[in-house]
Motif scaffolding. Structure first.
Motif, PDB file in Angstrom:
ATOM      1  N   ARG A  93       0.872  -1.327  -0.242  1.00 31.88           N
ATOM      2  CA  ARG A  93      -0.002   0.136   0.067  1.00 31.88           C
ATOM      3  C   ARG A  93       0.923   1.362  -0.129  1.00 31.88           C
ATOM      4  O   ARG A  93       1.672   1.513  -0.987  1.00 31.88           O
ATOM      5  CB  ARG A  93      -0.980   0.124   1.247  1.00 31.88           C
ATOM      6  N   HIS A  94       0.751   2.059   0.999  1.00 30.89           N
ATOM      7  CA  HIS A  94       1.303   3.395   0.926  1.00 30.89           C
ATOM      8  C   HIS A  94       3.007   3.315   1.200  1.00 30.89           C
ATOM      9  O   HIS A  94       3.661   4.248   1.115  1.00 30.89           O
ATOM     10  CB  HIS A  94       0.920   4.364   2.025  1.00 30.89           C
ATOM     11  N   GLU A  95       3.480   2.077   1.566  1.00 32.20           N
ATOM     12  CA  GLU A  95       5.013   1.799   1.555  1.00 32.20           C
ATOM     13  C   GLU A  95       5.381   1.518   0.069  1.00 32.20           C
ATOM     14  O   GLU A  95       6.622   1.139   0.094  1.00 32.20           O
ATOM     15  CB  GLU A  95       5.260   0.996   2.636  1.00 32.20           C
ATOM     16  N   ALA A  96       4.760   1.195  -0.731  1.00 33.07           N
ATOM     17  CA  ALA A  96       5.029   0.680  -2.328  1.00 33.07           C
ATOM     18  C   ALA A  96       6.030   2.076  -2.715  1.00 33.07           C
ATOM     19  O   ALA A  96       5.604   3.207  -2.664  1.00 33.07           O
ATOM     20  CB  ALA A  96       3.930   0.570  -3.025  1.00 33.07           C
ATOM     21  N   PHE A  97       7.009   1.520  -3.525  1.00 27.06           N
ATOM     22  CA  PHE A  97       7.999   2.385  -3.935  1.00 27.06           C
ATOM     23  C   PHE A  97       8.339   1.846  -5.469  1.00 27.06           C
ATOM     24  O   PHE A  97       8.827   0.790  -5.515  1.00 27.06           O
ATOM     25  CB  PHE A  97       9.155   2.667  -3.006  1.00 27.06           C
ATOM     26  N   VAL A  98       8.311   2.833  -6.376  1.00 22.36           N
ATOM     27  CA  VAL A  98       8.544   2.251  -7.820  1.00 22.36           C
ATOM     28  C   VAL A  98       9.791   3.010  -8.143  1.00 22.36           C
ATOM     29  O   VAL A  98       9.911   4.147  -8.494  1.00 22.36           O
ATOM     30  CB  VAL A  98       7.663   2.454  -9.005  1.00 22.36           C
ATOM     31  N   ASP A  99      11.047   2.259  -8.565  1.00 22.85           N
ATOM     32  CA  ASP A  99      12.173   2.687  -9.232  1.00 22.85           C
ATOM     33  C   ASP A  99      11.979   3.146 -10.503  1.00 22.85           C
ATOM     34  O   ASP A  99      11.309   2.139 -11.271  1.00 22.85           O
ATOM     35  CB  ASP A  99      13.519   1.980  -8.613  1.00 22.85           C
ATOM     36  N   MET A 100      12.483   4.062 -10.883  1.00 28.06           N
ATOM     37  CA  MET A 100      12.440   4.232 -12.282  1.00 28.06           C
ATOM     38  C   MET A 100      13.413   3.565 -13.161  1.00 28.06           C
ATOM     39  O   MET A 100      14.464   3.713 -13.035  1.00 28.06           O
ATOM     40  CB  MET A 100      12.449   5.946 -12.790  1.00 28.06           C
ATOM     41  N   PRO A 101      12.709   2.651 -14.026  1.00 26.70           N
ATOM     42  CA  PRO A 101      13.818   1.984 -15.100  1.00 26.70           C
ATOM     43  C   PRO A 101      14.672   2.760 -15.731  1.00 26.70           C
ATOM     44  O   PRO A 101      14.278   3.824 -16.350  1.00 26.70           O
ATOM     45  CB  PRO A 101      12.897   1.096 -15.969  1.00 26.70           C
ATOM     46  N   PHE A 102      16.107   2.479 -15.911  1.00 29.32           N
ATOM     47  CA  PHE A 102      17.031   3.336 -16.529  1.00 29.32           C
ATOM     48  C   PHE A 102      16.455   3.375 -17.986  1.00 29.32           C
ATOM     49  O   PHE A 102      16.564   4.774 -18.562  1.00 29.32           O
ATOM     50  CB  PHE A 102      18.209   2.515 -16.426  1.00 29.32           C
ATOM     51  N   GLY A 103      15.921   2.445 -18.523  1.00 27.23           N
ATOM     52  CA  GLY A 103      15.411   2.521 -20.153  1.00 27.23           C
ATOM     53  C   GLY A 103      14.320   3.799 -20.266  1.00 27.23           C
ATOM     54  O   GLY A 103      14.632   4.574 -21.242  1.00 27.23           O
ATOM     55  N   ILE A 104      13.666   3.770 -19.510  1.00 26.61           N
ATOM     56  CA  ILE A 104      12.509   4.744 -19.480  1.00 26.61           C
ATOM     57  C   ILE A 104      13.122   6.020 -19.538  1.00 26.61           C
ATOM     58  O   ILE A 104      12.497   7.168 -20.367  1.00 26.61           O
ATOM     59  CB  ILE A 104      11.403   4.581 -18.334  1.00 26.61           C
ATOM     60  N   CYS A 105      14.077   6.421 -18.576  1.00 26.47           N
ATOM     61  CA  CYS A 105      14.459   7.735 -18.473  1.00 26.47           C
ATOM     62  C   CYS A 105      15.393   8.152 -19.914  1.00 26.47           C
ATOM     63  O   CYS A 105      15.093   9.100 -20.241  1.00 26.47           O
ATOM     64  CB  CYS A 105      15.626   7.715 -17.139  1.00 26.47           C
ATOM     65  N   GLN A 106      16.093   7.284 -20.253  1.00 25.41           N
ATOM     66  CA  GLN A 106      16.801   7.342 -21.457  1.00 25.41           C
ATOM     67  C   GLN A 106      15.817   7.536 -22.433  1.00 25.41           C
ATOM     68  O   GLN A 106      16.084   8.567 -23.177  1.00 25.41           O
ATOM     69  CB  GLN A 106      17.764   6.306 -21.914  1.00 25.41           C
ATOM     70  N   ASN A 107      14.783   6.927 -22.862  1.00 31.83           N
ATOM     71  CA  ASN A 107      13.951   7.102 -24.012  1.00 31.83           C
ATOM     72  C   ASN A 107      13.268   8.638 -23.833  1.00 31.83           C
ATOM     73  O   ASN A 107      13.139   9.091 -24.920  1.00 31.83           O
ATOM     74  CB  ASN A 107      12.819   5.839 -23.780  1.00 31.83           C
ATOM     75  N   PHE A 108      13.007   9.059 -22.495  1.00 37.58           N
ATOM     76  CA  PHE A 108      12.171  10.185 -22.427  1.00 37.58           C
ATOM     77  C   PHE A 108      13.072  11.337 -22.764  1.00 37.58           C
ATOM     78  O   PHE A 108      12.783  12.488 -23.203  1.00 37.58           O
ATOM     79  CB  PHE A 108      11.505  10.360 -21.272  1.00 37.58           C
ATOM     80  N   LEU A 109      14.562  11.251 -22.316  1.00 39.80           N
ATOM     81  CA  LEU A 109      15.304  12.282 -22.496  1.00 39.80           C
ATOM     82  C   LEU A 109      15.788  12.540 -23.988  1.00 39.80           C
ATOM     83  O   LEU A 109      15.889  13.563 -24.595  1.00 39.80           O
ATOM     84  CB  LEU A 109      16.671  11.877 -21.810  1.00 39.80           C
ATOM     85  N   SER A 110      15.886  11.457 -24.821  1.00 36.26           N
ATOM     86  CA  SER A 110      16.285  11.277 -26.242  1.00 36.26           C
ATOM     87  C   SER A 110      14.912  11.939 -27.045  1.00 36.26           C
ATOM     88  O   SER A 110      15.165  12.542 -28.115  1.00 36.26           O
ATOM     89  CB  SER A 110      16.743  10.111 -26.764  1.00 36.26           C
ATOM     90  N   ALA A 111      13.629  11.657 -26.493  1.00 35.60           N
ATOM     91  CA  ALA A 111      12.458  11.625 -27.307  1.00 35.60           C
ATOM     92  C   ALA A 111      11.793  12.981 -26.767  1.00 35.60           C
ATOM     93  O   ALA A 111      10.521  13.036 -27.118  1.00 35.60           O
ATOM     94  CB  ALA A 111      11.777  10.606 -27.320  1.00 35.60           C
ATOM     95  N   ARG A 112      12.320  14.030 -26.296  1.00 31.33           N
ATOM     96  CA  ARG A 112      11.736  15.279 -25.785  1.00 31.33           C
ATOM     97  C   ARG A 112      11.340  15.771 -27.117  1.00 31.33           C
ATOM     98  O   ARG A 112      12.177  16.075 -27.922  1.00 31.33           O
ATOM     99  CB  ARG A 112      12.743  16.267 -25.017  1.00 31.33           C
ATOM    100  N   PRO A 113      10.088  16.334 -27.124  1.00 27.69           N
ATOM    101  CA  PRO A 113       9.527  16.937 -28.151  1.00 27.69           C
ATOM    102  C   PRO A 113      10.021  18.549 -28.195  1.00 27.69           C
ATOM    103  O   PRO A 113      10.600  18.850 -27.117  1.00 27.69           O
ATOM    104  CB  PRO A 113       8.094  17.169 -28.052  1.00 27.69           C
ATOM    105  N   MET A 114      10.020  19.481 -29.094  1.00 27.91           N
ATOM    106  CA  MET A 114      10.424  20.868 -29.295  1.00 27.91           C
ATOM    107  C   MET A 114       9.401  21.367 -28.140  1.00 27.91           C
ATOM    108  O   MET A 114       8.059  21.541 -28.523  1.00 27.91           O
ATOM    109  CB  MET A 114      10.338  21.346 -30.604  1.00 27.91           C
TER     110      MET A 114
END
Length: 900
Positions: A93-114
């Motif tokens: 429940r409220h103690e749940a914690f999701v680490d951000m996968p490295f791949g997600i971060c890389q994908n969103f950094l490279s695919a930023r729109p203008m």
């Protein structure tokens, strides 16, 4: 509520990396459904500032949104999906914690729109946003009276959080049946804090019918769309370990998204990942160094075929086609084989190899990265075409992207500035591009010294260059600033200003003073003896002779002036012939997709294709956001942008960067100024003593007002920007501040100027600002400060100097403009320090306005020459120094000094 037919919601990222929502006019028609959804989002943003994006993560919009808004919704959706797959979410429940996968971060950094503030989207920013989602969910679910599945159902009935059932697929050493399948369930948390797994058959013994149905609810959901799971349930094999062949395993792996969408957690081999089954053609460009420089250089290239991340020869592919389909064990790795796709890939590879015999220019090769399928003339369904750089091209691109590894070049003789470390890297980068005849955009933040870096580059040019002179095109309002910087840092530079208001040569080619030229035209022989010609954007199309000389380097300052490709001005500038091209801008080039093509059409014509081709590509981005990654990969090597917040820059800068910003009088100001000088000359002869001192002081005030805006004297009240050089200069600076969503304090000593400045600045910022002067009550003053310092974007505050001098803490501002000068350094510094207080984490850039040729410039010079006086406890003001002059010196001070 907004005009639903013309506005779209965009996300803007502020310098502190906070997200903002703004309405932006669009040419696309907004449907009623889009308008309704946008209004709902905007309402949630204003009422739930810290939660609005998290809740959007549960939504998959059925309407088209702006690229920036769609980008962040997809990011939030990835968090929700990751959250839904956390085992034992109900228990945690409220103690749940999701680490951000490295791949997600890389994908969103490279695919930023203008988008506005794209430069502030960093790994740290995305991680903080992700952490905020974790905290929001923890708070929400702690207060929620119900199960986690009920919470998800309230947000979106189509989203199912992970249940307790796991599907496992592992490799088996049995050659006939190389895979093993097992279903397990979590039986609470183990002592190690992780779910404890038991084979699913144990659930039959430990659960009653109701509990077993609840446990298997996610499996039954998966069975609705999967025949494999439905058969496992019907046969009862779900409760037993199974041995599978490659075909069974392949079918299972393809259906994993369906299982996870239903809430079943899957544990599978590491080699199966998104893209692992892709069949593609690989193109390697530029292994060998070409014989020529520039985008016209001919590059070698070659093609190959890949399945997943493995590359194969044509012979290997033919063997695979004969022996395999589905999952095949090749090169000690399982890969997915699709015979039809492989055949199409072979055909595409053969076609590209035929093209390789004719060669490809560097410009064509770089453009291929944007749209690889264009090489084939059509899209090949199921065949992914990827482009990589060969040995030589990779080394060039790497140096363009990492200026610190470029060979060092030193400024030439006569250059007097001491370059900071990042400025030296900028010089190396500019020189590297010049050597390879590749156009580049120097897009450093305002105040980081773009002008100095360009002058340093000019100092490295020698007489060996084929074309001697370079051409600098600037807004007319910046010519004075460039002259000042040249006089200060590179006085030996031989320049000619091709502008009626500045028509003179600083150092004529023959060493003699030149007469003013009515035609402003120099023959080629004289141009060859110059280092630099300076002109304005407006005059490029009026002076055809500029287009008949082959310039060594063509430099544009404030290059956003050519963002509209359809104007005569832009076409005239792009038509100028030059061996090398440089654009300078402090405005982020990532804010507008529509501006990018025009900039690169100047820097490296053809790199982004024709205007029509780029428009077609831009339309594909709506359905394929990953196209932004290809676009950034293509253009980023040609853009050098350092921010005041960069860790590599911030330690190299003082806390406050002060600069004098010169402006010129408008024609209307010139007429009134000269008349005022004549009137003063008549009056000064007939005055003495106290009367004379009073006359001088009142005249100083009048000339200050005239330098601000003629309407401050005439009282007409229009305050049109075109009638004031300072207004135009302020507008230019604030356009850049607005593009970066930064904030500015504008100081004036005249209360009557605060409202005109506010009205003018609101046309630049498109947001309301605030005004503070001595008549504002203490209670209202506190509210104004809270507004300026608040989270909602308040771009500017206009202050009368005395009202803004005491008791204010305005650390949100990272720009300070002294619109008119107090002529007392102590007073000005006290005002500047309103922005530089305890709590300020940003570098502060201070612009001190000076009107060229007027008493403002002369008193500024006088005070600078007597700087020691300013260090006394009580510094004498400029007014005090002026009143002590004799009549001749006094009139020389007031007299307008325009170029001959």
């Amino acid at each position: 509520m907004t005009d639903r037919k013309k506005k779209q919601l965009i996300v803007s990222i502020m310098p502190n990396q906070a997200l903002g929502l703004e309405w932006e006019t669009t040419k696309n028609k907004i449907t009623p459904e889009q308008a309704k959804f946008q209004d709902k989002i905007h309402h949630n943003f204003t009422t739930q500032t810290k939660k609005w994006l998290f809740y959007l993560g549960f939504t998959i919009p059925s309407v088209q949104l702006s690229p920036s808004l769609d980008y962040f919704i997809r990011f939030a959706n990835d968090f929700v999906v990751a959250l839904s797959r956390v085992p034992e979410l109900e228990t945690l429940r409220h103690e749940a914690f999701v680490d951000m996968p490295f791949g997600i971060c890389q994908n969103f950094l490279s695919a930023r729109p203008m988008m506005v503030g794209a430069e502030y989207v960093t790994r740290e920013m995305l991680e903080q946003l992700w952490q905020g989602f974790n905290e929001t969910f923890a708070r929400d679910i702690k207060a929620f009276d119900g199960r986690v599945s009920d919470y998800f159902n309230e947000q979106n009935p189509d989203l199912h959080p992970a249940g307790r059932v796991f599907f496992h697929l592992v490799e088996n050493r049995n050659q006939a049946l190389p895979f093993a399948f097992m279903a397990t369930y979590s039986a609470g948390m183990g002592s190690n804090g992780k779910p404890k797994h038991l084979p699913l058959k144990h659930a039959i013994e430990s659960h009653d019918d109701a509990a077993l149905l609840n446990l298997l609810s996610t499996v039954y959901k998966a069975g609705e769309s999967s025949q494999i799971v439905a058969d496992l349930i019907d046969s009862g094999e779900l409760f037993h370990p199974l041995a599978w062949d490659a075909d069974d395993a392949f079918q299972f792996l393809k259906e994993i998204p369906d299982y996870e969408g239903a809430g079943v957690i899957c544990r599978i081999p590491d080699w199966w990942k998104p893209g692992s089954s892709k069949t593609g053609v690989t193109i390697s460009l530029g292994d060998k160094k070409p014989s020529l420089a520039g985008l016209g250089a001919i590059l070698d290239f070659k093609a190959g075929i890949a399945v997943g991340d493995l590359e194969f020869t044509r012979e290997e592919i033919n063997k695979i086609l004969e022996e395999s389909r589905g999952l095949a064990f090749i090169k000690n790795k399982w890969v997915a084989v699709d015979p039809e796709k492989l055949k199409k890939a072979l055909e595409a590879c053969d076609r590209i190899q035929d093209m390789a015999e004719a060669g490809m220019t560097l410009g064509q090769a770089m453009r291929v990265r944007l749209n690889p399928e264009k090489m084939l003339g059509r899209t090949v369904p199921g065949v992914d075409i990827s482009v990589s750089n060969g040995t030589w091209l990779a080394s060039v691109i790497k140096k363009m992207q990492e200026p610190e590894i470029v060979n060092t070049v030193l400024p030439g003789k006569g250059f007097k500035a001491q370059l900071r470390e990042y400025q030296s890297k900028g010089l190396n980068w500019l020189n590297f591009l010049h050597t390879h005849r590749l156009g580049g955009c120097l897009a450093d933040d305002m105040g980081l010294g773009k002008t100095i870096q360009i002058l340093a580059l000019l100092s490295t040019f020698t007489k060996k260059t084929k074309f001697r002179a370079s051409l600098l095109v600037v807004p007319a309002s910046l010519i004075s600033n460039w002259e000042s910087e040249i006089n200060r840092f590179f006085p030996g530079l031989k320049i000619y200003v091709a502008h009626p208001g500045f028509n003179r040569s600083k150092t004529s080619p023959n060493g003699k003073k030149e007469q003013k030229s009515k035609e402003l035209k120099l023959p080629q022989s004289q141009l060859n003896r110059l280092d630099l010609v300076i002109t304005s954007y407006t005059l490029v199309k009026r002076y055809p002779w500029l287009g008949r000389y082959n310039w060594n380097c063509l430099i544009l300052d404030e290059a956003q002036a050519i963002k509209n490709p359809g104007t005569q001005q832009t076409r005239a500038v792009k038509a100028l012939p030059a061996a090398h091209r440089i654009a300078m801008t402090g405005t982020p080039v990532e804010n507008r997709l529509s501006d990018l093509w025009s900039l690169f059409d100047f820097l490296n014509p053809g790199l982004l294709g024709s205007r029509t081709e780029f428009s077609k590509f831009a339309k594909t981005l709506k359905d394929n956001p990953k196209g932004y990654a290809r676009l950034r990969q293509l253009v980023s090597p040609y853009i050098l942008r350092r921010l005041k917040t960069d860790k590599t820059v911030i330690s190299d800068l003082p806390d406050k960067v002060e600069m004098k910003t010169f402006s010129d009088l408008s024609p209307k100001q010139i007429v009134l100024y000269q008349k005022a000088v004549n009137d003063l000359a008549d009056k000064i002869e007939n005055s003495e003593g106290i009367q004379r001192k009073g006359l001088v002081l009142s005249s100083l005030m009048r000339f200050k007002q005239l330098c601000n805006h003629p309407d401050q004297i005439t009282g007409t009240g229009d305050f049109k920007a075109v009638h004031s050089g300072k207004f135009q200069q302020l507008g230019r600076i604030c356009e850049t501040i607005y593009e970066k969503r930064e904030r500015v304090l504008v100081f004036t000593q005249f209360k009557e100027m605060t409202q005109p400045l506010q009205a003018f600045l609101e046309t630049i910022f498109h947001h309301p600002g605030v005004v503070l002067h001595g008549s504002v009550s203490v209670t209202k003053r506190k509210k104004l400060i809270q507004t300026f310092q608040g989270e909602t974007y308040c771009p500017f505050m206009v202050l009368s100097l005395k009202a803004g001098g005491v008791g204010l803490n305005l650390t949100r501002a990272n720009h300070v403009v002294h619109f008119d000068r107090w002529w007392n350094p102590a007073v000005e510094n006290q005002a500047t320090d309103r922005a530089f207080r305890i709590g300020q984490t940003q570098k502060v850039l201070v612009h001190k306005f000076v009107t060229r040729g007027t008493i403002e410039e002369k008193i500024d010079q006088m005070i600078s020459e007597k700087q020691a006086l300013a260090d006394h406890v009580v510094a004498p003001t400029g007014e005090t120094l002026v009143t002590e002059m004799d009549d001749k010196k006094l009139m020389d001070l007031f007299r307008l000094s325009l170029p001959d």
